[in-house]
Design a protein around this motif. Structure first.
Motif, PDB file in Angstrom:
ATOM      1  N   GLU A 195      -1.695   2.562 -14.770  1.00  0.00           N
ATOM      2  CA  GLU A 195      -0.234   2.682 -14.786  1.00  0.00           C
ATOM      3  C   GLU A 195       0.388   2.044 -13.546  1.00  0.00           C
ATOM      4  O   GLU A 195       1.437   1.393 -13.644  1.00  0.00           O
ATOM      5  N   ILE A 196      -0.264   2.208 -12.395  1.00  0.00           N
ATOM      6  CA  ILE A 196       0.235   1.592 -11.161  1.00  0.00           C
ATOM      7  C   ILE A 196       0.160   0.073 -11.277  1.00  0.00           C
ATOM      8  O   ILE A 196       1.093  -0.639 -10.897  1.00  0.00           O
ATOM      9  N   ALA A 197      -0.946  -0.431 -11.825  1.00  0.00           N
ATOM     10  CA  ALA A 197      -1.102  -1.876 -12.011  1.00  0.00           C
ATOM     11  C   ALA A 197      -0.019  -2.433 -12.936  1.00  0.00           C
ATOM     12  O   ALA A 197       0.558  -3.491 -12.668  1.00  0.00           O
TER      13      ALA A 197
ATOM     14  N   GLU B 190       0.838  -1.209   0.000  1.00  0.00           N
ATOM     15  CA  GLU B 190       0.000   0.000   0.000  1.00  0.00           C
ATOM     16  C   GLU B 190       0.865   1.248   0.000  1.00  0.00           C
ATOM     17  O   GLU B 190       0.516   2.254  -0.618  1.00  0.00           O
ATOM     18  N   SER B 191       2.005   1.188   0.665  1.00  0.00           N
ATOM     19  CA  SER B 191       2.928   2.318   0.659  1.00  0.00           C
ATOM     20  C   SER B 191       3.481   2.560  -0.740  1.00  0.00           C
ATOM     21  O   SER B 191       3.597   3.709  -1.185  1.00  0.00           O
ATOM     22  N   GLU B 192       3.796   1.483  -1.463  1.00  0.00           N
ATOM     23  CA  GLU B 192       4.241   1.623  -2.851  1.00  0.00           C
ATOM     24  C   GLU B 192       3.160   2.274  -3.707  1.00  0.00           C
ATOM     25  O   GLU B 192       3.438   3.172  -4.508  1.00  0.00           O
ATOM     26  N   VAL B 193       1.919   1.814  -3.521  1.00  0.00           N
ATOM     27  CA  VAL B 193       0.798   2.378  -4.276  1.00  0.00           C
ATOM     28  C   VAL B 193       0.638   3.857  -3.951  1.00  0.00           C
ATOM     29  O   VAL B 193       0.424   4.692  -4.837  1.00  0.00           O
ATOM     30  N   LEU B 194       0.775   4.218  -2.675  1.00  0.00           N
ATOM     31  CA  LEU B 194       0.653   5.617  -2.257  1.00  0.00           C
ATOM     32  C   LEU B 194       1.715   6.481  -2.929  1.00  0.00           C
ATOM     33  O   LEU B 194       1.417   7.582  -3.405  1.00  0.00           O
ATOM     34  N   HIS B 195       2.954   5.990  -2.997  1.00  0.00           N
ATOM     35  CA  HIS B 195       4.019   6.756  -3.653  1.00  0.00           C
ATOM     36  C   HIS B 195       3.749   6.927  -5.149  1.00  0.00           C
ATOM     37  O   HIS B 195       4.017   7.994  -5.715  1.00  0.00           O
ATOM     38  N   LEU B 196       3.217   5.898  -5.767  1.00  0.00           N
ATOM     39  CA  LEU B 196       2.904   6.019  -7.192  1.00  0.00           C
ATOM     40  C   LEU B 196       1.709   6.941  -7.432  1.00  0.00           C
ATOM     41  O   LEU B 196       1.669   7.661  -8.440  1.00  0.00           O
ATOM     42  N   ILE B 197       0.749   6.935  -6.519  1.00  0.00           N
ATOM     43  CA  ILE B 197      -0.370   7.883  -6.623  1.00  0.00           C
ATOM     44  C   ILE B 197       0.162   9.303  -6.510  1.00  0.00           C
ATOM     45  O   ILE B 197      -0.227  10.201  -7.256  1.00  0.00           O
ATOM     46  N   ALA B 198       1.076   9.516  -5.544  1.00  0.00           N
ATOM     47  CA  ALA B 198       1.651  10.850  -5.351  1.00  0.00           C
ATOM     48  C   ALA B 198       2.463  11.295  -6.559  1.00  0.00           C
ATOM     49  O   ALA B 198       2.574  12.491  -6.836  1.00  0.00           O
TER      50      ALA B 198
END
Length: 142
Positions: free
Chosen positions: A100-102, A85-93
């Motif tokens: 693209e995140i997927a 989830e932290s990785e996803v949060l950084h990519l959202i930011a």
């Protein structure tokens, strides 16, 4: 745990003593019943507030930020955020879309949607911008 149990038992014993004292004064002074009902209501209200504060003390851990102060640094584990989830949060930011995140993390789109909704719940946000702003404020991302 033991200490709070003893405090609770002591407060209940004190309350019983106070109620017996009020009962005795009721017989001796013959005050109006409304006074005694009011006193008992105040006592139980204060006891309920005290118990409520004890039970909810663990939930009140989020730091309060004052305007003009620097951000408080919090680790993702403090909020229950997993490494993924932290990785996803950084990519959202970084401004990436869910697709693209997927593609970046080799996960399905539904998994990313699930991670983002879990992040929003943990960060108490409704939108991506709110989640990013709160994550920056508490020091999860730069």
């Amino acid at each position: 745990m033991k200490r709070s149990t003893y405090l609770y038992a002591l407060s209940m014993a004190g309350l019983m003593f106070l109620l017996k004292l009020i009962d005795y004064n009721y017989l001796v002074y013959d005050l109006r019943m409304e006074y005694y009902v009011g006193i008992i209501a105040v006592i139980f209200t204060l006891l309920g507030l005290w118990i409520g504060r004890k039970l909810t003390a663990a939930r009140r851990q989020e730091p309060i930020l004052v305007a003009g102060t620097s951000a408080v640094r919090t680790s993702p584990a403090d909020l229950g955020i997993s490494p993924r989830e932290s990785e996803v949060l950084h990519l959202i930011a970084a401004g990436h879309s869910n697709q693209e995140i997927a593609d970046t993390l080799f996960l399905s789109l539904n998994t990313i949607k699930k991670h983002t909704s879990t992040l929003f719940r943990k960060l108490e946000a409704e939108r991506r911008t709110q989640a990013i702003e709160k994550a920056r404020r508490i020091g999860l991302i730069e």
